[in-house]
Design a protein around this motif. Structure first.
Motif, PDB file in Angstrom:
ATOM      1  N   HIS A   1      50.486  39.510  41.718  1.00  0.00           N
ATOM      2  CA  HIS A   1      50.271  38.067  41.653  1.00  0.00           C
ATOM      3  C   HIS A   1      48.858  37.657  41.215  1.00  0.00           C
ATOM      4  CE1 HIS A   1      54.174  36.989  43.319  1.00  0.00           C
ATOM      5  NE2 HIS A   1      54.036  38.056  44.079  1.00  0.00           N
ATOM      6  N   TYR A   2      47.879  38.479  41.496  1.00  0.00           N
ATOM      7  CA  TYR A   2      46.481  38.179  41.160  1.00  0.00           C
ATOM      8  C   TYR A   2      45.807  39.441  40.613  1.00  0.00           C
ATOM      9  CZ  TYR A   2      47.418  34.152  44.152  1.00  0.00           C
ATOM     10  OH  TYR A   2      47.962  33.022  44.718  1.00  0.00           O
ATOM     11  N   PRO A   3      46.221  39.905  39.445  1.00  0.00           N
ATOM     12  CA  PRO A   3      45.699  41.177  38.929  1.00  0.00           C
ATOM     13  C   PRO A   3      44.178  41.232  38.809  1.00  0.00           C
ATOM     14  CG  PRO A   3      47.111  40.094  37.296  1.00  0.00           C
ATOM     15  CD  PRO A   3      47.187  39.286  38.549  1.00  0.00           C
ATOM     16  N   SER A   4      43.528  40.094  38.563  1.00  0.00           N
ATOM     17  CA  SER A   4      42.063  40.127  38.439  1.00  0.00           C
ATOM     18  C   SER A   4      41.393  40.406  39.778  1.00  0.00           C
ATOM     19  CB  SER A   4      41.530  38.806  37.866  1.00  0.00           C
ATOM     20  OG  SER A   4      41.724  37.754  38.794  1.00  0.00           O
ATOM     21  N   LEU A   5      42.132  40.303  40.871  1.00  0.00           N
ATOM     22  CA  LEU A   5      41.585  40.564  42.202  1.00  0.00           C
ATOM     23  C   LEU A   5      42.044  41.905  42.768  1.00  0.00           C
ATOM     24  CD1 LEU A   5      41.949  37.020  43.791  1.00  0.00           C
ATOM     25  CD2 LEU A   5      39.945  38.038  42.692  1.00  0.00           C
ATOM     26  N   SER A   6      42.762  42.670  41.965  1.00  0.00           N
ATOM     27  CA  SER A   6      43.216  43.973  42.458  1.00  0.00           C
ATOM     28  C   SER A   6      42.022  44.919  42.590  1.00  0.00           C
ATOM     29  CB  SER A   6      44.281  44.565  41.541  1.00  0.00           C
ATOM     30  OG  SER A   6      43.749  44.832  40.271  1.00  0.00           O
ATOM     31  N   ILE A   7      42.178  45.911  43.428  1.00  0.00           N
ATOM     32  CA  ILE A   7      41.075  46.833  43.675  1.00  0.00           C
ATOM     33  C   ILE A   7      41.399  48.221  43.174  1.00  0.00           C
ATOM     34  CG2 ILE A   7      40.298  45.549  45.700  1.00  0.00           C
ATOM     35  CD1 ILE A   7      41.413  47.886  47.394  1.00  0.00           C
ATOM     36  N   LYS A   8      40.342  48.946  42.885  1.00  0.00           N
ATOM     37  CA  LYS A   8      40.451  50.371  42.597  1.00  0.00           C
ATOM     38  C   LYS A   8      39.999  51.078  43.872  1.00  0.00           C
ATOM     39  CE  LYS A   8      38.634  54.045  39.673  1.00  0.00           C
ATOM     40  NZ  LYS A   8      38.218  54.884  40.777  1.00  0.00           N
ATOM     41  N   ILE A   9      40.895  51.838  44.460  1.00  0.00           N
ATOM     42  CA  ILE A   9      40.617  52.523  45.721  1.00  0.00           C
ATOM     43  C   ILE A   9      39.602  53.637  45.498  1.00  0.00           C
ATOM     44  CG2 ILE A   9      41.676  53.990  47.496  1.00  0.00           C
ATOM     45  CD1 ILE A   9      44.159  52.257  47.267  1.00  0.00           C
ATOM     46  N   ASP A  10      38.741  53.848  46.471  1.00  0.00           N
ATOM     47  CA  ASP A  10      37.709  54.884  46.433  1.00  0.00           C
ATOM     48  C   ASP A  10      38.331  56.242  46.098  1.00  0.00           C
ATOM     49  OD1 ASP A  10      35.614  56.645  46.858  1.00  0.00           O
ATOM     50  OD2 ASP A  10      35.227  56.017  48.911  1.00  0.00           O
ATOM     51  N   ASP A  11      37.844  56.861  45.024  1.00  0.00           N
ATOM     52  CA  ASP A  11      38.359  58.170  44.591  1.00  0.00           C
ATOM     53  C   ASP A  11      38.094  59.277  45.600  1.00  0.00           C
ATOM     54  OD1 ASP A  11      39.348  57.241  42.148  1.00  0.00           O
ATOM     55  OD2 ASP A  11      37.443  57.573  41.130  1.00  0.00           O
ATOM     56  N   ILE A  12      37.005  59.182  46.320  1.00  0.00           N
ATOM     57  CA  ILE A  12      36.619  60.254  47.233  1.00  0.00           C
ATOM     58  C   ILE A  12      37.396  60.201  48.542  1.00  0.00           C
ATOM     59  CG2 ILE A  12      34.714  61.236  48.574  1.00  0.00           C
ATOM     60  CD1 ILE A  12      32.863  60.251  46.257  1.00  0.00           C
ATOM     61  N   THR A  13      37.441  59.018  49.159  1.00  0.00           N
ATOM     62  CA  THR A  13      38.092  58.908  50.470  1.00  0.00           C
ATOM     63  C   THR A  13      39.546  58.483  50.398  1.00  0.00           C
ATOM     64  OG1 THR A  13      37.511  56.573  50.789  1.00  0.00           O
ATOM     65  CG2 THR A  13      35.898  58.231  51.516  1.00  0.00           C
ATOM     66  N   GLY A  14      39.935  57.868  49.291  1.00  0.00           N
ATOM     67  CA  GLY A  14      41.289  57.332  49.192  1.00  0.00           C
ATOM     68  C   GLY A  14      41.471  56.069  50.025  1.00  0.00           C
ATOM     69  N   GLN A  15      40.371  55.511  50.511  1.00  0.00           N
ATOM     70  CA  GLN A  15      40.424  54.325  51.365  1.00  0.00           C
ATOM     71  C   GLN A  15      40.199  53.059  50.534  1.00  0.00           C
ATOM     72  OE1 GLN A  15      41.112  54.324  54.755  1.00  0.00           O
ATOM     73  NE2 GLN A  15      41.612  56.427  54.281  1.00  0.00           N
ATOM     74  N   PRO A  16      40.889  51.974  50.909  1.00  0.00           N
ATOM     75  CA  PRO A  16      40.734  50.721  50.167  1.00  0.00           C
ATOM     76  C   PRO A  16      39.652  49.810  50.733  1.00  0.00           C
ATOM     77  CG  PRO A  16      42.548  50.531  51.683  1.00  0.00           C
ATOM     78  CD  PRO A  16      42.017  51.948  51.828  1.00  0.00           C
ATOM     79  N   ASN A  17      38.812  50.315  51.633  1.00  0.00           N
ATOM     80  CA  ASN A  17      37.918  49.400  52.356  1.00  0.00           C
ATOM     81  C   ASN A  17      36.522  49.959  52.570  1.00  0.00           C
ATOM     82  OD1 ASN A  17      38.718  51.427  54.043  1.00  0.00           O
ATOM     83  ND2 ASN A  17      39.226  50.140  55.760  1.00  0.00           N
ATOM     84  N   ASN A  18      35.935  50.542  51.534  1.00  0.00           N
ATOM     85  CA  ASN A  18      34.567  51.036  51.691  1.00  0.00           C
ATOM     86  C   ASN A  18      33.787  50.846  50.397  1.00  0.00           C
ATOM     87  OD1 ASN A  18      35.259  53.144  50.002  1.00  0.00           O
ATOM     88  ND2 ASN A  18      35.672  54.548  51.652  1.00  0.00           N
ATOM     89  N   SER A  19      32.561  51.325  50.372  1.00  0.00           N
ATOM     90  CA  SER A  19      31.692  51.060  49.234  1.00  0.00           C
ATOM     91  C   SER A  19      32.130  51.744  47.946  1.00  0.00           C
ATOM     92  CB  SER A  19      30.253  51.452  49.573  1.00  0.00           C
ATOM     93  OG  SER A  19      30.183  52.803  49.961  1.00  0.00           O
ATOM     94  N   GLY A  20      33.054  52.658  48.012  1.00  0.00           N
ATOM     95  CA  GLY A  20      33.580  53.280  46.800  1.00  0.00           C
ATOM     96  C   GLY A  20      34.728  52.491  46.192  1.00  0.00           C
ATOM     97  N   THR A  21      35.183  51.461  46.887  1.00  0.00           N
ATOM     98  CA  THR A  21      36.256  50.608  46.406  1.00  0.00           C
ATOM     99  C   THR A  21      35.668  49.567  45.466  1.00  0.00           C
ATOM    100  OG1 THR A  21      37.438  50.893  48.486  1.00  0.00           O
ATOM    101  CG2 THR A  21      38.090  49.037  47.139  1.00  0.00           C
ATOM    102  N   VAL A  22      36.361  49.280  44.372  1.00  0.00           N
ATOM    103  CA  VAL A  22      35.843  48.345  43.379  1.00  0.00           C
ATOM    104  C   VAL A  22      36.860  47.240  43.111  1.00  0.00           C
ATOM    105  CG1 VAL A  22      35.050  48.123  40.981  1.00  0.00           C
ATOM    106  CG2 VAL A  22      34.529  50.195  42.276  1.00  0.00           C
ATOM    107  N   CYS A  23      36.369  46.008  43.102  1.00  0.00           N
ATOM    108  CA  CYS A  23      37.158  44.848  42.675  1.00  0.00           C
ATOM    109  C   CYS A  23      36.274  44.071  41.710  1.00  0.00           C
ATOM    110  CB  CYS A  23      37.565  43.970  43.853  1.00  0.00           C
ATOM    111  SG  CYS A  23      38.414  42.459  43.317  1.00  0.00           S
TER     112      CYS A  23
END
Length: 178
Positions: free
Chosen positions: A104-126
């Protein structure tokens, strides 16, 4: 411009809720549920109705959890006390929410942290949202003010980010200019 999502409540697992009540209140447990599957369904239906009236996308966690859980109240794996999410429930919700935002909002989708696989840390990018401060793992707890000053200095040196399609540029009237 804000991007809204309405999310229905999850279903209520009666057996788990009764067990939690008994464990927490022992002999004082009433045996009467304070939350029910029927009422959760009514709230979910109301949420879907309001979302439709406002033309806002609705993530129907109620139906998704019932469907994913299968027969025999298998959705209980997503709850720890019949009402609140378990670890598996939190994982299920974030998985569904990320897919929903991507749709619904592709411009707000995130790239999950490659190292941890977590969607909620400094390696996550939006790329659709800029950071307003350092991530928790970038803050020196003994000198937290410096961490924010350093973040601001880096941000001031960074080229301006490209606006997402859903963003607007605020306009300023001549009366408000100094």
């Amino acid at each position: 411009m804000a991007s809204l999502v309405m999310i229905t409540p999850p279903p209520v697992h009666h057996d788990q809720r009764f067990a939690y009540q008994k464990k927490r209140y022992s002999d004082k447990a009433t045996g009467i549920l304070e939350r029910t599957l029927d009422n959760a369904e009514k709230y979910a239906d109301a949420c879907k109705t309001v979302a439709s009236q406002l033309d806002v996308p609705c993530l129907n966690m109620y139906d998704l959890m019932l469907k994913e859980g299968g027969d025999n109240c298998g959705f209980g794996k997503y709850l720890w006390d019949g009402l609140h999410f378990s670890k598996e429930g939190h994982d299920f919700v974030i998985e569904q929410l990320l897919a929903f935002i991507e749709k619904h909002y592709p411009s707000l989708s995130i790239k999950i942290d490659d190292i941890t696989g977590q969607p909620n840390n400094s390696g996550t990018v939006c790329t659709g949202i800029s950071n307003s401060g350092p991530y928790h793992d970038e803050i020196d707890h003994e000198n937290w003010k410096k961490s924010f000053i350093d973040f601001k200095s880096k941000a001031d040196l960074s080229p301006p980010r490209k606006k997402a399609k859903t963003e607007t540029t605020p306009t300023t009237s001549s009366a408000t200019k100094e």
